[in-house]
Structure formats: C-alpha cells, structure tokens
Write a protein that holds these residues in place. Structure first.
Motif, PDB file in Angstrom:
ATOM      1  N   ALA A 103       0.647  -1.258  -0.027  1.00  0.00           N
ATOM      2  CA  ALA A 103       0.170  -0.131   0.101  1.00  0.00           C
ATOM      3  C   ALA A 103       1.195   1.355  -0.141  1.00  0.00           C
ATOM      4  CB  ALA A 103      -0.825   0.418   1.641  1.00  0.00           C
TER       5      ALA A 103
ATOM      6  N   ILE B  32      -5.814   2.419  -2.318  1.00  0.00           N
ATOM      7  CA  ILE B  32      -5.798   1.042  -2.619  1.00  0.00           C
ATOM      8  C   ILE B  32      -7.375   0.042  -2.600  1.00  0.00           C
ATOM      9  CG2 ILE B  32      -3.204   0.386  -2.493  1.00  0.00           C
ATOM     10  CD1 ILE B  32      -5.644  -0.981  -0.089  1.00  0.00           C
TER      11      ILE B  32
ATOM     12  N   LEU C 292      -3.633  -0.967   7.764  1.00  0.00           N
ATOM     13  CA  LEU C 292      -3.674   0.009   6.800  1.00  0.00           C
ATOM     14  C   LEU C 292      -4.891   0.835   6.790  1.00  0.00           C
ATOM     15  CD1 LEU C 292      -4.809  -2.465   3.957  1.00  0.00           C
ATOM     16  CD2 LEU C 292      -2.609  -0.925   3.581  1.00  0.00           C
TER      17      LEU C 292
END
Ligand SMILES: COC(=O)/C=C(\C#N)c1ccc(F)cc1
Length: 397
Positions: A177, A188, A231
């Motif tokens: 990412a 993403i 993330l």
C-alpha cells in the motif's frame, strides 16, 4: 461487432452522472472500472506490461473524473503464484505503475490498485519453482482435486498459515500500500473476494482453524480486520476500499447456499461501520452481485436468485460500489443509482469498450468482448477494441 438483442438506455440524466466524492477523489460519474485480471504482465518479475498496459489504462480513463481500480496486483512473491499477473512489491513494478498512474491522472481520472494475495488459488508448482509455500487459512483443504494433485505432485502441500506468517502478510499489505501511495495512486482496494486468501479466512468452507483466526464468525473476521486496521493506520481510511463477493462460489467458496454465510458478512461489515463511526470510514465497500457467482461464466449463467446485497445498506452507511453484469441491465442501474451512495462497476464491457462511459451516457451499442483474449499475452483483445466512432468507421453494426 456490437452486442445483439440488447436495448441500451441513455443514463446521462440519472444519478450515474452526478459527481460523488470517493476518498480524496471528486468523481464526475459513478461508473467504476473494476479489477480485471488480464495476464499480460512480464515474467520474471510480475511487471506490468511495458508495451501495452499504459495504453490500455489510458484508453479507459479518457472520460475525466472516472474511477479505475487496477487488475489485482500481488503484495509480495509469496502472495503470488501466477507468472503473468503484476505485483506492487518491487521498484521495477512501481516504475511501470508510476507511468500508468501518471497517464490516468493526465486524463483527469483516478486509479486505485487492487492488493491481491492468492492463497490456495495459486499454482503450487509455480510457487515451488520459486521456493515459496502454497498458503491458505488451513492445511490440506484444497480448492479442488486438480489443485490437490498438482500440490502433491510438486511436493508443495497446502499450508495453513502460522500466526507469524499471518503477521508477515499484514506487513506485506502495508508495504504494498505504501508503494502504491508513494507512486501516486489515489488509494488501494483490498481484495477480500473471489475465493482468494482473505476470502479463504472469511469462509468456513476453507477456514477450519482452531486458533483465534478460525472456528467462529468473529475469529474468521480477525485477519481482514487486522489488515484493515493496520492499513488505515498507515495510509488513512479515506485511501482504503475493500471488495467482497458474499454470494461468490468461485474458488470453491460457500456462496448463498450456506445459510450462515450472510451472518459472517453482516458481522465484518458491521465492524467496519463501527470503525467508521469512530472516524475511520473506508472510502467504499465494493460488492460483487449475486447475479455473478463465477466471473468465468457468461452473463445470465450461475446467478444466485435467492438473495441480494441490499441488506448491506442497512449496516454500512458509506459509499457502495456494485459489480456484476450491469452493462446489459441499464434499467437496473437506473433504479440502483437512485441511492445517493451507490456506484456501478462495469467489468467485462469495459474490456471491450474503452469509451464505455460515453456509451453508457448516450445509450450507444456496446462492442462484444472476446473471452478467449481475456487472459493471453497479446495486444489483440487488450488495446485494439475500437471506440464507438471508430467502430462505425470500421462498418460495425
Ligand atoms: C484480481 O481479482 C480476481 O478476482 C481475479 C480473477 C477472478 N475472478 C481472475 C480472473 C482470471 C484469471 F485467469 C485469474 C483470476
């Protein structure tokens, strides 16, 4: 040739062409190009095709303000296992992606790479050749008998991930990412659909683990929620989308026949909405419709008619991208986009219609696609589909 016995409807006066914000992107239409594997990356190195890929993405991003999600891209060599799919782990790969992202941005459009890990859908002999494991949620629950015999013949038996290996995959998602964002991507998409690794943890058909990553709805959701949390920490929730196929059977997933599978997705999406209400709302949730349970089947085949994704709207209050044979159903699109947070992905017909956005707006005929050129190393069937005006000058009807 154009698709026969199909009556297009112009949709330019519907919400489909009303702007919407997705993450940092101000989209001018709600048509999304979804992840479409095309198997044209270079081996070795899983490098996006240096000769054709930029042209392919350029052609499909000409209508400014359009959102493109790339073909699935491997987060690491261990997450791979198909020689001609691209990755986003190496500098050689990112060099090609940077030129693709730049071209899409020059067209005023947006691009979101899809982060992909194959798990048990990989080719075990390819992984063996590269000294890599054949991974899944559990040992020995093969996608099908063919994969089982391939794994046994090449002595790369399917391996249930240890907790250390799970943590490594999460690190690889972060690395991938960061590569994408620092290379200019707009966000993403986490691939949690179509029977690949994350789906193998979500689905009880493939996840028979006895530790905290299996054995209950909460435990089977743990892997995906840990990836999401790390993330979001790293790139921001507005730069993260996620794709599910609740009714999918592709890759030998449960699909709607399992009466408890929707409870599993309600739980995961509920946990994502809880996070959203604490200020960490993902840019979107992307759903494959029950109309398509297996992307290899032709339109109309294999639909699961006993359910819909509508229940998700009562849980998730953010953007929803819906995918699954919409090009041939403009009347359904017209209905669905009456909901203010719905976007529509057009897959196979974006392959064969580079100017799909214009065709959908004006209700123009659609180029047929050639399935036998979906996954071959050729420019034919990739960048040679004509726009509508080109098709007319070719005498197409
Ligand atoms: C990248 O995300 C996917 O879901 C990829 C596929 C599906 N479904 C896919 C399509 C064609 C192939 F040859 C391999 C995987």
């Amino acid at each position: 040739a154009f698709v026969e016995d199909f009556t297009p409807i112009p949709l330019e006066d519907t919400n489909l062409f009303k702007p919407i914000r997705v993450g940092d992107c101000m989209l001018r239409n709600r048509i999304v190009m979804p992840p479409l594997t095309r198997m044209r990356a270079h081996y070795p190195g899983n490098i996006p095709n240096r000769f054709w890929a930029r042209k392919y993405y350029d052609q499909r991003s000409k209508s400014p303000g359009t959102m493109i999600i790339t073909e699935g891209a491997f987060i690491s060599p261990q997450a791979g296992g198909y020689d001609n799919a691209p990755g986003v782990w190496s500098s050689e790969q990112m060099t090609e992606w940077k030129s693709i992202f730049k071209k899409v941005h020059e067209n005023g459009s947006y691009i979101w790479p899809q982060l992909w890990a194959l798990g048990r859908a990989a080719y075990p002999e390819v992984l063996k050749r590269d000294g890599l494991r054949f991974d899944s949620a559990s040992d020995g629950i093969y996608m099908d008998t063919e994969m089982e015999s391939k794994a046994k013949n090449c002595k790369n038996l399917q391996h249930g991930l240890t907790k250390v290996e799970i943590k490594q995959y999460i690190k690889d998602y972060i690395h991938a990412a960061k590569n994408c964002m620092s290379s200019g991507a707009d966000g993403i998409e986490l691939h949690a659909a179509n029977g690949y690794l994350i789906n193998q943890f979500i689905d009880p058909i493939s996840n028979k683990r006895k530790d905290e990553y299996g054995g209950s709805i909460e435990n089977r959701a743990r892997f995906i929620l840990e990836i999401v949390d790390d993330l979001v920490q790293e790139v921001g929730s507005e730069h993260v989308g996620i794709r599910f196929s609740p009714y999918g059977t592709f890759g030998t997933m449960s699909g709607g026949e399992n009466p408890t599978i929707m409870a599993q997705y309600c739980y995961i999406i509920g946990k994502l909405e809880e996070r959203a209400q604490k200020g960490k709302r993902l840019a979107y949730i992307h759903l494959v419709e029950p109309r398509v349970t297996n992307p290899f089947l032709t339109e109309g085949q294999g639909a699961y008619s006993e359910g819909s994704n509508d229940f998700i709207y009562s849980i998730w209050k953010g953007n929803i991208i819906r995918a699954g044979n919409f090009a041939l159903h403009p009347e359904i699109v017209e209905e669905l986009v009456k909901d203010e947070r719905t976007l529509i992905a057009y897959g196979r017909y974006f392959i064969s219609n580079p100017d799909l956005v214009t065709r959908v707006a004006k209700g123009l005929p659609l180029n047929r696609y050639e399935r036998d050129k979906f996954y071959v190393m050729s420019e034919e069937g990739y960048t040679d589909y004509p726009t509508y005006t080109e098709a007319l000058s070719l005498g197409w009807s």
